[in-house]
Structures are given as C-alpha cells and as structure tokens.
Design a protein around this motif. Structure first.
Motif, mmCIF file in Angstrom:
data_model
loop_
_atom_site.group_PDB
_atom_site.id
_atom_site.type_symbol
_atom_site.label_atom_id
_atom_site.label_comp_id
_atom_site.label_asym_id
_atom_site.label_seq_id
_atom_site.Cartn_x
_atom_site.Cartn_y
_atom_site.Cartn_z
ATOM 1 N N ASP A 103 0.848 -1.190 0.000
ATOM 2 C CA ASP A 103 0.000 0.000 0.000
ATOM 3 C C ASP A 103 0.886 1.243 0.000
ATOM 4 O OD1 ASP A 103 -2.311 -1.458 0.107
ATOM 5 O OD2 ASP A 103 -2.769 -1.006 2.214
ATOM 6 N N PRO A 104 0.639 2.218 -0.876
ATOM 7 C CA PRO A 104 1.372 3.484 -0.774
ATOM 8 C C PRO A 104 0.902 4.263 0.458
ATOM 9 C CG PRO A 104 0.479 3.161 -2.991
ATOM 10 C CD PRO A 104 -0.191 2.161 -2.097
ATOM 11 N N VAL A 105 1.852 4.792 1.215
ATOM 12 C CA VAL A 105 1.566 5.613 2.395
ATOM 13 C C VAL A 105 2.308 6.934 2.229
ATOM 14 C CG1 VAL A 105 1.876 5.843 4.892
ATOM 15 C CG2 VAL A 105 1.211 3.634 3.918
ATOM 16 N N ALA A 106 1.570 8.044 2.290
ATOM 17 C CA ALA A 106 2.189 9.362 2.144
ATOM 18 C C ALA A 106 2.668 9.867 3.500
ATOM 19 C CB ALA A 106 1.196 10.341 1.536
ATOM 20 N N ILE A 107 3.806 10.562 3.486
ATOM 21 C CA ILE A 107 4.394 11.114 4.707
ATOM 22 C C ILE A 107 4.606 12.606 4.495
ATOM 23 C CG2 ILE A 107 6.367 11.062 6.293
ATOM 24 C CD1 ILE A 107 6.867 8.151 5.319
ATOM 25 N N LEU A 108 3.898 13.411 5.283
ATOM 26 C CA LEU A 108 4.026 14.861 5.242
ATOM 27 C C LEU A 108 4.434 15.333 6.633
ATOM 28 C CD1 LEU A 108 3.674 17.700 4.013
ATOM 29 C CD2 LEU A 108 1.216 17.528 4.491
ATOM 30 N N LEU A 109 5.729 15.414 6.855
ATOM 31 C CA LEU A 109 6.280 15.797 8.153
ATOM 32 C C LEU A 109 7.508 16.673 7.946
ATOM 33 C CD1 LEU A 109 6.149 12.345 9.998
ATOM 34 C CD2 LEU A 109 4.739 14.345 10.555
ATOM 35 N N GLU A 110 7.787 17.528 8.916
ATOM 36 C CA GLU A 110 9.029 18.274 8.863
ATOM 37 C C GLU A 110 10.199 17.301 8.940
ATOM 38 O OE1 GLU A 110 8.819 21.137 12.049
ATOM 39 O OE2 GLU A 110 8.233 22.707 10.626
ATOM 40 N N THR A 157 0.845 15.725 10.868
ATOM 41 C CA THR A 157 0.296 16.264 12.110
ATOM 42 C C THR A 157 -0.820 17.230 11.741
ATOM 43 O OG1 THR A 157 1.724 18.227 12.248
ATOM 44 C CG2 THR A 157 2.590 16.164 13.183
ATOM 45 N N HIS A 158 -1.786 17.382 12.623
ATOM 46 C CA HIS A 158 -2.874 18.328 12.356
ATOM 47 C C HIS A 158 -2.347 19.757 12.325
ATOM 48 C CE1 HIS A 158 -6.117 15.473 12.140
ATOM 49 N NE2 HIS A 158 -5.767 14.931 13.304
ATOM 50 N N LEU A 175 0.536 20.721 11.010
ATOM 51 C CA LEU A 175 1.041 20.946 9.656
ATOM 52 C C LEU A 175 -0.097 21.166 8.670
ATOM 53 C CD1 LEU A 175 4.046 18.501 9.096
ATOM 54 C CD2 LEU A 175 4.070 20.985 8.909
ATOM 55 N N LEU A 176 -1.156 20.374 8.789
ATOM 56 C CA LEU A 176 -2.299 20.541 7.886
ATOM 57 C C LEU A 176 -2.968 21.891 8.101
ATOM 58 C CD1 LEU A 176 -3.902 16.979 7.950
ATOM 59 C CD2 LEU A 176 -2.396 17.968 6.222
ATOM 60 N N ALA A 177 -2.996 22.353 9.353
ATOM 61 C CA ALA A 177 -3.640 23.634 9.661
ATOM 62 C C ALA A 177 -2.884 24.808 9.050
ATOM 63 C CB ALA A 177 -3.752 23.813 11.170
ATOM 64 N N ARG A 178 -1.599 24.621 8.746
ATOM 65 C CA ARG A 178 -0.821 25.704 8.135
ATOM 66 C C ARG A 178 -1.131 25.884 6.656
ATOM 67 N NH1 ARG A 178 5.168 24.036 10.300
ATOM 68 N NH2 ARG A 178 4.614 23.713 12.506
ATOM 69 N N GLN A 179 -1.788 24.892 6.058
ATOM 70 C CA GLN A 179 -2.132 24.981 4.645
ATOM 71 C C GLN A 179 -3.193 26.052 4.436
ATOM 72 O OE1 GLN A 179 -0.794 23.482 2.003
ATOM 73 N NE2 GLN A 179 0.651 22.246 3.187
ATOM 74 N N PRO A 180 -3.217 26.702 3.279
ATOM 75 C CA PRO A 180 -4.196 27.768 3.043
ATOM 76 C C PRO A 180 -5.640 27.282 2.958
ATOM 77 C CG PRO A 180 -2.879 27.345 1.082
ATOM 78 C CD PRO A 180 -2.239 26.583 2.188
ATOM 79 N N VAL A 201 -6.005 10.301 7.858
ATOM 80 C CA VAL A 201 -4.878 11.014 8.452
ATOM 81 C C VAL A 201 -4.451 10.329 9.744
ATOM 82 C CG1 VAL A 201 -4.134 13.182 9.510
ATOM 83 C CG2 VAL A 201 -5.510 13.223 7.409
ATOM 84 N N LEU A 202 -3.151 10.031 9.839
ATOM 85 C CA LEU A 202 -2.564 9.519 11.072
ATOM 86 C C LEU A 202 -1.662 10.603 11.634
ATOM 87 C CD1 LEU A 202 -3.245 6.836 9.396
ATOM 88 C CD2 LEU A 202 -1.527 5.764 10.841
ATOM 89 N N ASP A 203 -2.092 11.201 12.737
ATOM 90 C CA ASP A 203 -1.318 12.261 13.378
ATOM 91 C C ASP A 203 -0.268 11.611 14.268
ATOM 92 O OD1 ASP A 203 -0.299 14.345 14.924
ATOM 93 O OD2 ASP A 203 -2.207 15.397 15.013
ATOM 94 N N VAL A 204 1.019 11.816 13.933
ATOM 95 C CA VAL A 204 2.074 11.142 14.693
ATOM 96 C C VAL A 204 2.113 11.605 16.148
ATOM 97 C CG1 VAL A 204 3.554 10.658 12.704
ATOM 98 C CG2 VAL A 204 3.817 12.818 13.923
ATOM 99 N N ARG A 205 1.555 12.774 16.411
ATOM 100 C CA ARG A 205 1.571 13.267 17.796
ATOM 101 C C ARG A 205 0.590 12.516 18.687
ATOM 102 N NH1 ARG A 205 2.481 19.838 17.012
ATOM 103 N NH2 ARG A 205 4.505 19.619 15.958
ATOM 104 N N THR A 206 -0.307 11.761 18.061
ATOM 105 C CA THR A 206 -1.223 10.939 18.858
ATOM 106 C C THR A 206 -0.689 9.526 19.049
ATOM 107 O OG1 THR A 206 -2.484 10.143 16.941
ATOM 108 C CG2 THR A 206 -3.150 12.262 17.900
#
Length: 501
Positions: free
Chosen positions: A54-61, A107-108, A110-115, A124-129
C-alpha cells in the motif's frame, strides 16, 4: 541485493543503541529511541489497515519523526511517498491521487498551516497521537529486492511531477555504494540540509543509518544559520546542491574560517561551476571534496574522487561501484572520447520505472543496446536525457540536458558552459541560462544573474565579450535580486523565465 530497507535501522539499533541517530537543534534521539518510534508508527499503520504494497504518504518536517515514519512504513511492507512540506494543497492532492495513497502520516498542526483543507480521500494519522515508543521487537516484514519501497516524485520547472518507483534493492545498492566511497563510519555526523523527498536528501538519511552515524538536521535556508549549525554540531560530512554552496561561499566566515571537524564535502543536484570548486577547495582545504552526479531514475550514478578534483574540477567522474555508464550516440552506438552523447546507466541502482506510466517507462528504461549478441533483452538501462562527453582516461563531463540545449546561429549550446563563464567573472553570485525564441537565430541566449555585493553588470558584459565566442554570448543579461528555488534546492527555471521572485 534483497531484504527490507527498514532492517538498516533495526540493525543499527542492535549494534549502536546509545549512539545519537538524529540531532535537531538542542535535541538528540539515539538509535534505541528511533527504532522504538519507528515500531510505534508501524503498529499504528497496521491498526489503520495498511497492508503490504500500500502506498503511504508522509508529510512531516524533516527530522526524527519523519525518519521514523519512513522506516516504520517500510517495516510493514508498505510503499513510502514523501510529500515535501513546502507544497500546497493542489500539489499534495495530486501526489496523493497519483500515488494511490490512502493513508497520510502527518500532524494536524502541519495541515492547519495549509491555506485550505485537503480534498483527498485519505485517512490522516497524526504522529503526535502515537505513543513515543513501540515494540522494537517488531521485525520488519521480509521483502524481495524488486519490491517497491518508495515512490519519488521528480522536481521540475514545468509539467506535472513524475513518480519514480524505487525498489528495496535500489535503495540498498545506492546506500552501500555511497557509504563505501565516502568512508562513512559511526563516528561521523552527517548534515541533513535537503528534503527527504529529494534523492540526495534521502541518501543522507540512509547513509547515516547504514553506518550508524548521526544525522544533524538543519531546516533553515539561511547560509549563516547552516554554517552556525555545521560548526556547533561538529558536522563531519556536508552535502549540498550548487545554489547552497554558492551562498555559503558568499559568507566570509565559511571562506575564511576552516571548519575543524569537516572531513567530507559532497556536491550533487547540478554542476558546480569550476571557480566555485576551486573556491571550496581554498575555503575548506582539509576536507575531501566529492563531485557527484545522479538522476532520480538511477539514484546515484558517478562521482569524482577528491584526488582528481584539482586536476579535473569540471568533471563528474566515473561510475559508482557496481554500476556502468555508457556515452551513446543517437543510433545507440558508443561515442568516442571527446564526442558528446547521452549518458546511459546500467546496474543495481537503475530503478523500476515510472509509477502508473508504462509508455514513459518504455521510452526511458530500454533494453541494453550494447548487450552481447544473442543475450536476452531482459535487462533495462536508463537513458538519462543528459548529454555528456568522456576524456581519454574515461572521466565524464556534463554538457547539458537534451531538452535544455539552446539552438542558436546553427550551434547547439549547453547552458552550463555559459553559466560556468559567468561565475568565473567574479561578478555573479547566482546564474541561470535559458533560451528564448528568436526569428533570426532560432533561439537567443538569456542569462539571469544575481550579482555579488560588488558585482557590476557592465564588467560582466565586458568579461563575456572577452571570454566567449559570439555565438555563446548572452543576447541579454537580466539582473535579479534573487533566483527562485524548487523544494529540492535547484533553481526553478520556469519561475526564473516567468520573472517570479
């Protein structure tokens, strides 16, 4: 070469558990903690229903969590898709849709910074949880070498990004080759200045983990901050792309104060001007400089050993260990020394092709035209689209991208040849050379430059008049305050042409 790439981390943690793995600002994560974090993310992915392939996308600093998410995703047999954190919703949605990713590790915040909110059918899997540590006894799922490990989306100034399917064997072959010729050991501290979504940035992570070395993360684009981190964190291996090297060379503290811990410098992601190579050698004379070349479709391709840099500062060297590079004419026959041809690569780092694009795959990944008579055409080599030449000793020299050749006054001109002269003038801090349509000449040469603090446009024009034949002289030189960059650190040529800041 087979096996799951995630085993690099698990094995590093077994032999060097207490050694620093990722250093960010004032924080340091050791290998024992990093493998536990990767195992925790792997367990969360399994609980979310992620299956092998399965492809899994990673959007993290870029940092410890991004590294753990990468290895945790691989550990469950899934395919990683790094999303550069500078992208906006439209580009992120394209990558999610094209890759087929149904899970996004982020993380939520990071998503919240999007316009705007993402319009994508993903969980969405929030790594902070996710708890800080999982069962490091969780063993990475066995993988065959040809299994897809990663989809890397190529950066480009025009058109939609292409997804390159990279196997576990590709990543392992490239990593082991670079670790070997750079001589990386557990005592090294490897700078991480480039995105993990970029082959060069990912290579720094993989090489550090393979050697159980420390990865020192600096996310600031400012050369002064980069230099401060490199000095304070006692970085021993420093890799950058040409625009960043040029900006570092503009910092007096880099030119005039040697970094006492630095033993290796590497350049990739574009040709470093000859004068910049010499300036780097003067500035950090105790460090060994490797000039490297690669393409996303083959990861790493060539390197020039430090012993040759002073003799051949404009060369990209020879093939990496385990690979072979040809220079071929248009008809598929071998070019002679000095003759310009296309660089074609064979070997274990040649990737699988383009994700969901069999037609383009067939155009770029072709049967080996130099295979022995009677041999089956099962092997695929990659046609790079880059024009190079070799000398009598087999060293390679980059000329241009095939699609960037400027045809003017009946000549075929490589932009880098002109840019090299611009940098040699001493008037230019950054330069990009492009062609634009011309009714009389076919194309005219246009140079876009950022002048040095004391640089003069008039002196630059006079220098070009002295150093370049008429057909190589820019018809126009435009001075800009800055040249726009891609997330990979390269110049964004489309934005340069359009006049974007």
């Amino acid at each position: 070469m087979s096996g799951n790439v995630a085993l690099l981390l698990w094995r590093a943690a077994e032999r060097c558990a207490a050694r620093p793995a990722v250093v960010e600002r004032e924080e340091s994560v050791d290998y024992a903690a990093l493998v536990k974090r990767a195992a925790a993310i792997a367990a969360a992915l399994l609980a979310a229903g992620v299956a092998p392939d399965d492809p899994v996308a990673i959007l993290l600093e870029r940092g410890g969590d991004a590294a753990a998410a990468f290895f945790g995703t691989l550990a469950v047999g899934a395919i990683t898709v790094f999303v550069n954190e500078t992208l906006r919703p439209r580009q992120i949605e394209y990558l999610l849709a094209h890759s087929g990713a149904r899970h996004l590790v982020t993380t939520h915040d990071l998503l919240a910074r999007q316009p705007r909110a993402l319009h994508a059918d993903v969980r969405v899997l929030d790594v902070r949880t996710i708890g800080p540590g999982g069962d490091s006894g969780l063993a990475p799922l066995p993988r065959v070498g040809s299994d897809v490990a990663q989809i890397i989306y190529t950066s480009g100034s025009t058109g939609l990004p292409k997804g390159v399917a990279v196997s576990h064997a590709n990543l392992l072959a490239g990593t082991h080759a670079v670790v070997a010729y750079l001589g990386i050991t557990p005592d090294d501290r490897v700078a991480s200045l480039l995105p993990f979504s970029f082959v060069y940035g990912m290579s720094q992570l993989l090489c550090a983990v393979a050697a159980a070395a420390a990865l020192v993360v600096e996310r600031s684009p400012l050369p002064q901050q980069v230099l401060e981190t490199v000095r304070a964190r006692k970085v021993t291996v420093l890799g950058a792309v040409p625009p960043l090297w040029l900006r570092l060379l503009n910092v007096a503290a880099f030119r005039e104060r040697p970094l006492p811990d630095l033993r290796v410098m590497t350049n990739a992601g574009g040709r470093l001007p000859t004068e910049a190579v010499r300036a780097l050698r003067r500035a950090q004379s105790a460090a060994r400089l490797y000039l490297m070349y690669g393409l996303t479709e083959a990861l790493r391709s060539t390197y020039l050993a430090p012993e040759e840099v002073d003799r051949r500062p404009d060369s990209i060297g020879r093939a990496i260990p385990g690979a072979e590079v040809y220079v071929l004419r248009e008809d598929g026959t071998a070019a002679t020394p000095g003759e310009v041809g296309e660089l074609v690569q064979r070997g274990p780092t040649v990737t699988l092709g383009y994700w969901k694009d069999p037609e383009l795959t067939a155009q770029v990944f072709r049967p080996n035209p130099l295979r022995p008579p009677g041999a089956p055409d099962t092997e695929r080599v990659v046609f790079s689209g880059d024009l190079v030449r070799s000398d009598a000793d087999g060293f390679l020299y980059f000329v241009s991208r095939k699609d960037r050749i400027i045809k003017t006054m009946g000549y075929r001109v490589g932009p880098d040849e002109i840019a090299n002269v611009l940098y040699g003038s001493g008037e230019v801090a950054e330069a990009a050379v492009l062609g634009e349509p011309d009714e009389l000449w076919g194309e005219r040469i246009v140079a876009y430059v950022v002048l040095t603090g004391a640089g003069s446009l008039e002196r630059l024009k006079a220098y070009c008049g002295r150093e370049l034949p008429r057909y190589l002289q820019p018809a126009r030189i435009e001075v800009r305050a800055a040249l726009p960059m891609l997330p990979s650190g390269k110049h964004d040529l489309g934005a340069v042409r359009a006049g974007s800041p």
